[in-house]
Design a protein around this motif. Sequence first.
Motif, short mmCIF file in Angstrom:
data_model
loop_
_atom_site.label_atom_id
_atom_site.label_comp_id
_atom_site.label_asym_id
_atom_site.label_seq_id
_atom_site.Cartn_x
_atom_site.Cartn_y
_atom_site.Cartn_z
N ASP A 1 0.82 -1.20 0.00
CA ASP A 1 0.00 0.00 0.00
C ASP A 1 0.85 1.25 0.00
O ASP A 1 0.34 2.35 -0.12
CB ASP A 1 -0.98 0.02 1.17
CG ASP A 1 -0.32 0.23 2.52
OD1 ASP A 1 0.90 0.04 2.61
OD2 ASP A 1 -1.02 0.61 3.46
N THR B 1 -13.24 -1.54 -1.14
CA THR B 1 -12.14 -1.20 -2.04
C THR B 1 -10.97 -2.10 -1.72
O THR B 1 -10.98 -2.84 -0.75
CB THR B 1 -11.74 0.29 -1.88
OG1 THR B 1 -10.79 0.63 -2.90
CG2 THR B 1 -11.13 0.57 -0.52
N GLU B 2 -9.94 -2.08 -2.56
CA GLU B 2 -8.70 -2.78 -2.25
C GLU B 2 -8.01 -2.09 -1.08
O GLU B 2 -8.12 -0.87 -0.91
CB GLU B 2 -7.78 -2.80 -3.47
CG GLU B 2 -8.32 -3.56 -4.66
CD GLU B 2 -8.41 -5.05 -4.40
OE1 GLU B 2 -7.53 -5.57 -3.67
OE2 GLU B 2 -9.33 -5.70 -4.91
N SER C 1 -6.07 0.98 -1.74
CA SER C 1 -6.83 2.16 -2.14
C SER C 1 -7.51 2.85 -0.96
O SER C 1 -8.17 3.88 -1.16
CB SER C 1 -7.89 1.76 -3.18
OG SER C 1 -7.29 1.23 -4.34
N PRO D 1 -5.78 6.51 -0.30
CA PRO D 1 -6.14 7.41 -1.40
C PRO D 1 -7.64 7.68 -1.48
O PRO D 1 -8.06 8.81 -1.75
CB PRO D 1 -5.64 6.66 -2.64
CG PRO D 1 -4.53 5.80 -2.14
CD PRO D 1 -4.96 5.37 -0.77
N GLY D 2 -8.46 6.66 -1.24
CA GLY D 2 -9.91 6.85 -1.29
C GLY D 2 -10.41 7.76 -0.19
O GLY D 2 -11.31 8.57 -0.41
#
Length: 301
Positions: A8, A100-101, A104, A107-108
């Motif tokens: 990540d 989400t992954e 992410s 960032p999300g």
Amino acid sequence: MARPREKDGFGIRRRSLLAGGAALAALGAAGCSRVAGADAKDGGNLLDRLRSQGTVRLGIAGEIPFGYIDKDGEFTGEAPEIARVIFKRLGVENVQPVPTEFASLIPGLRSQQFDVVSAGMYINPERCQQVIFADPDYKMLDAFIVAKGNPKDLHTYEDIVRTGAKMASGTAYAEIEYAVNAGVKRGDIAVLPDQLAGLLAVEQGRVDVFAGTTVTVHNVVEQTRSRKAEATEPFQPMVDGKPDIGAGAFAFRPGETALRDAFNVELRKMKKSGELLRIVRPFGFTEAEMTDLTAEELCKP
């Protein structure tokens, strides 16, 4: 303290995507719109907005036992169940998952696709430069899945090096970095989708040991009632000769200190009363995973 890095980009983690694929995808389609922006002045006004709209969006990564969709299509897990209680007490009645992954999630969150990360994310200095954390709601040790009787006597990563045992771990698990730090060659580590795949690999003799967190490892062995494999006792991973503390928490956008602080007030009450342990116990957590560590302590380099 130096910490290994993982996929990540913000430090090590223990992750798997074990369950809820179809349900997760369906929810993802419903949860892809962005939340309203928040004014960071005076600690942000997101809490007021959440109270007004009655719903908080939680970023999750589909991992048992931290935050996932169960076999009945219900949104659950250690972090979401904590979120339900705390946000209701803060005046927000509903929680909505935004799958989400794992990579992410930060960032999300920063791009306002959801309001809070609710995925049991480990706190470390790298991530603390990107988000603000509540105090951790758990801390975690590691454990191994090994063949019945633990024939190679494997209890630490150093034992894997000593014996030359064939090791596996999960996709993007922190345990890979712990093993490499101890001297296991990265190319010798089999990377599997999750702890269930790890259990099967041990049972079939394809690997000698699967490394994961104590809760995920013990849960999968107990739930499958394996006759060919067992879980070892928990142990503390070391990095550069020092304990590397894995402690997970909710994450918020940097400007939203008012929401984070209000969340912390309720979390601390739950810790003091024992309510927190009662909520997370059904997911395999015990007194050993409870902690009084603070985000401030864990954010220090």
